[in-house]
Design an enzyme around this catalytic site. Structure first.
Site, PDB file in Angstrom:
ATOM      1  N   TRP A   1       4.526  -4.744  -4.403  1.00 57.37           N
ATOM      2  CA  TRP A   1       3.598  -3.985  -5.838  1.00 57.37           C
ATOM      3  C   TRP A   1       3.519  -2.892  -5.951  1.00 57.37           C
ATOM      4  CZ3 TRP A   1      -1.864  -3.633  -6.837  1.00 57.37           C
ATOM      5  CH2 TRP A   1      -2.150  -3.577  -8.648  1.00 57.37           C
TER       6      TRP A   1
ATOM      7  N   ASP B   1       5.419  -9.544   1.671  1.00 57.18           N
ATOM      8  CA  ASP B   1       5.128 -10.123   0.068  1.00 57.18           C
ATOM      9  C   ASP B   1       5.619  -9.684  -0.867  1.00 57.18           C
ATOM     10  OD1 ASP B   1       2.230 -11.597  -0.774  1.00 57.18           O
ATOM     11  OD2 ASP B   1       2.040  -9.762  -1.532  1.00 57.18           O
TER      12      ASP B   1
ATOM     13  N   TYR C   1       7.074  -8.930 -10.397  1.00 57.01           N
ATOM     14  CA  TYR C   1       6.904  -7.970  -9.920  1.00 57.01           C
ATOM     15  C   TYR C   1       8.315  -7.254 -10.654  1.00 57.01           C
ATOM     16  CZ  TYR C   1       2.985  -8.239  -5.937  1.00 57.01           C
ATOM     17  OH  TYR C   1       1.793  -8.115  -5.429  1.00 57.01           O
TER      18      TYR C   1
ATOM     19  N   PRO D   1      -5.680  -2.168   0.229  1.00 60.40           N
ATOM     20  CA  PRO D   1      -6.377  -1.391   1.249  1.00 60.40           C
ATOM     21  C   PRO D   1      -7.195  -0.519   1.026  1.00 60.40           C
ATOM     22  CG  PRO D   1      -4.646  -2.971   2.445  1.00 60.40           C
ATOM     23  CD  PRO D   1      -4.334  -2.600   0.782  1.00 60.40           C
TER      24      PRO D   1
ATOM     25  N   ALA E   1      -7.318   1.140  -1.160  1.00 59.44           N
ATOM     26  CA  ALA E   1      -7.986   1.530  -3.070  1.00 59.44           C
ATOM     27  C   ALA E   1      -6.139   2.164  -4.024  1.00 59.44           C
ATOM     28  CB  ALA E   1      -8.479   2.541  -3.036  1.00 59.44           C
TER      29      ALA E   1
END
Length: 324
Positions: free
Chosen positions: A21, A49, A54, A207, A209
């Site tokens: 992402w 992933d 995207y 994770p 942020a």
């Protein structure tokens, strides 16, 4: 590297996975994707992933190209479906039509015969959940998808879906993919408990942020050049974290990390991985060195006194609400 089962399924993924992402998807980023995936493999990461949304499919193409040199059975590949991929009335959502068409498109973009875990990227309140689950079950039967999951579904939505699956004897969902980090902890309220009841593991994203928990952003200081927050193309989410009280707590967390002789990122990842319901945490990386550094978090065991100190710091920002 630790390998953990995803929920009650038999498939095992590395405790840290590599996401795409806001990271891969342009021609200039392909070399970075190739280098990062090679480093990830070398470090023991077996989980990768992406999502069709995207960069409108470019993220899947980049991941597929980077994974091409590796034996297909050596890694676990996931992608997602939900967000619009065109301007037509059926170009988004979780209808049978959109799911079936986008699964075929994702397979073609990634250059693979099957998807290991196929996620519903969000909940679709305009499509009956039974229609969505039957479509996913058919993809499993066809061998195009091995396992299915959801992303950012509420506890009630997960409960509804698992009830339907059991009643209709459909292949069960094995994973939920929510955001989870020291500042966004909503899954602790009920999602983790409900997921455990139904054998669903969490594969969490963001994770760190969006890089806030690396310590690169300081309260009252200018945003570093070439950072994610300085990039107008991808800084929409991260800006909500740029509050003085949040950044001050990050500095205190950094002090905790220094006392343990680890980086703030390693502390933050270890904190996420200490949660029993978490199967894997997705990290993003544009440089191989970031993977080599973050991978060490899988071996960090946080002691009770450290966890208590972290909770004391986080209480000061317990009312943090991201702008989404």
């Amino acid at each position: 590297m630790q390998y953990r089962r995803v929920g009650n399924s038999g498939v095992k993924v590395s405790a840290l996975g590599l996401g795409s992402w806001l990271t891969y998807g342009t021609a200039s980023e392909q070399k970075a994707a190739d280098a990062c995936i090679k480093t990830a493999f070398d470090c023991g990461i077996n989980f990768f992933d992406t999502a069709n949304a995207y960069n409108r499919g470019a993220g899947e193409e980049a991941i597929g190209a980077a994974l091409k040199p590796y034996i297909r059975s050596s890694y676990v590949l996931s992608t997602k479906v939900f967000f619009p991929m065109g301007n037509g009335p059926n170009d988004g959502g979780l209808s049978r039509k959109h799911i079936m068409e986008q699964c075929e498109a994702s397979l073609k973009r990634m250059g693979t015969d099957y998807i290991d875990i196929y996620f519903c990227h969000r909940y679709d309140n305009q499509t009956p959940t039974e229609e969505t689950l039957r479509a996913l079950d058919d993809l499993v039967t066809q061998g195009k998808v091995l396992y299915t999951g959801v992303s950012e579904w509420s506890a009630a939505q997960i409960t509804e879906a698992t009830g339907i699956s059991k009643r209709l004897n459909l292949d069960p969902l094995i994973s939920n993919q929510p955001i989870y980090n020291m500042f966004e902890r909503y899954i602790e309220e009920d999602v983790l408990h409900v997921s455990k009841q139904h054998g669903i593991g969490q594969i969490v994203f963001s994770p760190l942020a969006q890089g806030i928990l690396t310590g690169k952003y300081k309260p009252g200081a200018q945003i570093p050049k070439n950072s994610r927050a300085a990039n107008d193309r991808v800084n929409g989410v991260i800006n909500s974290y740029l509050q003085d009280n949040v950044l001050e707590s990050v500095q205190q967390l950094d002090n905790v990390a220094q006392q343990l002789d680890i980086s703030l990122a390693q502390l933050s990842l270890a904190w996420v991985l200490r949660q029993p319901g978490v199967s894997s945490a997705l990290i993003g990386a544009s440089k191989p060195e970031q993977i080599e550094e973050n991978i060490k978090a899988a071996d960090v065991n946080l002691q009770p006194d450290t966890l208590e100190e972290i909770e004391r710091i986080l209480k000061k920002v317990a009312d943090f609400a991201p702008l989404r």
